[in-house]
Design an enzyme around this catalytic site. Sequence first.
Site, short mmCIF file in Angstrom:
data_model
loop_
_atom_site.label_atom_id
_atom_site.label_comp_id
_atom_site.label_asym_id
_atom_site.label_seq_id
_atom_site.Cartn_x
_atom_site.Cartn_y
_atom_site.Cartn_z
N ASN A 32 0.84 -1.19 0.00
CA ASN A 32 0.00 0.00 0.00
C ASN A 32 0.88 1.24 0.00
OD1 ASN A 32 -2.54 1.54 0.37
ND2 ASN A 32 -1.60 2.08 2.32
N HIS A 90 0.89 5.04 1.17
CA HIS A 90 0.13 5.86 2.13
C HIS A 90 0.74 7.26 2.16
CE1 HIS A 90 -2.22 6.91 5.65
NE2 HIS A 90 -1.12 7.37 6.20
N SER A 127 4.70 6.79 2.39
CA SER A 127 5.27 5.51 2.83
C SER A 127 4.73 4.38 1.97
CB SER A 127 4.92 5.23 4.30
OG SER A 127 5.39 6.28 5.14
N ASP A 161 -2.74 0.72 8.21
CA ASP A 161 -1.48 1.45 8.02
C ASP A 161 -0.44 1.08 9.07
OD1 ASP A 161 -3.45 4.32 7.10
OD2 ASP A 161 -2.66 2.70 5.86
N1 LIG Z 1 -6.18 -3.94 6.56
C1 LIG Z 1 -5.73 -2.87 5.88
N2 LIG Z 1 -6.46 -2.38 4.86
C2 LIG Z 1 -6.00 -1.30 4.16
C3 LIG Z 1 -4.80 -0.67 4.52
C4 LIG Z 1 -4.06 -1.21 5.61
O1 LIG Z 1 -2.96 -0.71 5.96
N3 LIG Z 1 -4.55 -2.30 6.26
N4 LIG Z 1 -4.39 0.50 3.86
C5 LIG Z 1 -5.50 1.15 3.17
C6 LIG Z 1 -5.25 2.43 2.47
N5 LIG Z 1 -5.51 3.50 3.43
C7 LIG Z 1 -4.44 4.29 3.75
O2 LIG Z 1 -3.35 4.19 3.17
C8 LIG Z 1 -6.78 3.72 4.01
C9 LIG Z 1 -7.92 3.35 3.33
C10 LIG Z 1 -9.18 3.56 3.91
C11 LIG Z 1 -9.30 4.15 5.16
C12 LIG Z 1 -10.65 4.34 5.77
O3 LIG Z 1 -10.79 4.83 6.87
N6 LIG Z 1 -11.67 3.90 5.02
C13 LIG Z 1 -13.07 3.95 5.51
C14 LIG Z 1 -14.00 4.40 4.40
C15 LIG Z 1 -13.51 5.72 3.87
C16 LIG Z 1 -14.41 6.16 2.71
O4 LIG Z 1 -15.37 5.45 2.38
O5 LIG Z 1 -14.09 7.23 2.15
C17 LIG Z 1 -13.50 2.56 5.91
O6 LIG Z 1 -13.01 1.58 5.28
O7 LIG Z 1 -14.36 2.50 6.79
C18 LIG Z 1 -8.16 4.54 5.84
C19 LIG Z 1 -6.91 4.35 5.27
C20 LIG Z 1 -6.18 0.17 2.24
N7 LIG Z 1 -6.73 -0.84 3.10
N1 LIG Z 2 -5.25 6.08 2.67
C1 LIG Z 2 -4.99 5.78 1.31
C2 LIG Z 2 -4.69 7.05 0.56
O1 LIG Z 2 -5.09 8.14 0.94
N2 LIG Z 2 -3.95 6.89 -0.55
C3 LIG Z 2 -3.64 8.03 -1.38
O2 LIG Z 2 -4.64 8.19 -2.37
C4 LIG Z 2 -4.03 8.87 -3.49
C5 LIG Z 2 -4.37 8.10 -4.73
O3 LIG Z 2 -3.98 8.88 -5.83
P1 LIG Z 2 -4.12 8.23 -7.30
O4 LIG Z 2 -5.53 7.69 -7.40
O5 LIG Z 2 -3.86 9.40 -8.20
O6 LIG Z 2 -3.08 7.16 -7.42
C6 LIG Z 2 -2.51 8.85 -3.24
O7 LIG Z 2 -2.08 10.11 -2.76
C7 LIG Z 2 -2.36 7.82 -2.14
O8 LIG Z 2 -1.24 8.05 -1.29
#
Ligand SMILES: Nc1nc2c(c(=O)[nH]1)N[C@@H](CN(C=O)c1ccc(C(=O)N[C@@H](CCC(=O)O)C(=O)O)cc1)CN2
Ligand SMILES: NCC(=O)N[C@@H]1O[C@H](COP(=O)([O-])[O-])[C@@H](O)[C@H]1O
Length: 214
Positions: free
Chosen positions: A106, A108, A135, A144
Amino acid sequence: MPVRLAILASGRGSNLQAILDAIKAGVLDARIAGVFSDRPDALALQRVPEALRWSRTPKSCGGREAFDAVLADAVAVCEPDWVVCVGYMRILGEAFVQRFAGKILNIHPSLLPKHKGLHTHQRALDDGDAEHGASLHFVDPELDGGAVIAQARVPVLPNDDADTLAARVLAVEHPLLLGVLQLAASGRLAERNGQATLDGQALFTPLSLESMAT
Ligand SMILES: Nc1nc2c(c(=O)[nH]1)N[C@@H](CN(C=O)c1ccc(C(=O)N[C@@H](CCC(=O)O)C(=O)O)cc1)CN2
Ligand SMILES: NCC(=O)N[C@@H]1O[C@H](COP(=O)([O-])[O-])[C@@H](O)[C@H]1O
């Protein structure tokens, strides 16, 4: 043999486009095995041929857990070497993570472990951080919380708002992602006992863009 990448994305897909461009330019020995989204309108889906697109909404699958199971089955069909989350905005459940253990990456938009979760750029501004960044980490059930592989750092400038800061971070996300995927494609990257390893050696500090360029 090119590694097979299953891409999970919810948005515009600029990171996916960076992967596609690198493959086309011959600098990433990989192929896109599928692009999977929780949002049928995700622009990321439009960046690949229709045959590679998969999208459902959690609601249409009967909720989050059922969606995760349907998603896992669909991802498994494309037999990925790596599952790459690029702006995938759903927390992956334990069953999904275990099924693809050690294969899920992922990107982030923060310098983990700072600012896990959402709205990272505004939080960095609110905290008065002097620097911010991105990251690339292994995904585990904790949000994360997986082992960090590499990081890219950018300065926070006095006149920044969340958008200008996000744009500066996005500009380093692409090379960060490609640098790690090149290591993955060459078989040098692995997750062992919850640690990121490079050539079998544990990474105690994240790789930098500069270290991956050499
Ligand atoms: N088990 C894991 N799943 C995911 C990870 C992870 O590290 N462990 N990384 C995410 C990506 N991400 C940040 O990088 C991230 C994605 C989603 C959320 C979040 O709070 N999502 C909400 C819904 C948000 C929305 O609908 O707009 C949720 O799922 O309730 C936080 C961080 C990918 N998955
Ligand atoms: N928590 C997950 C998150 O926020 N990820 C972020 O979403 C964007 C996707 O951009 P993209 O659709 O242009 O690749 C990127 O900035 C990525 O780091």
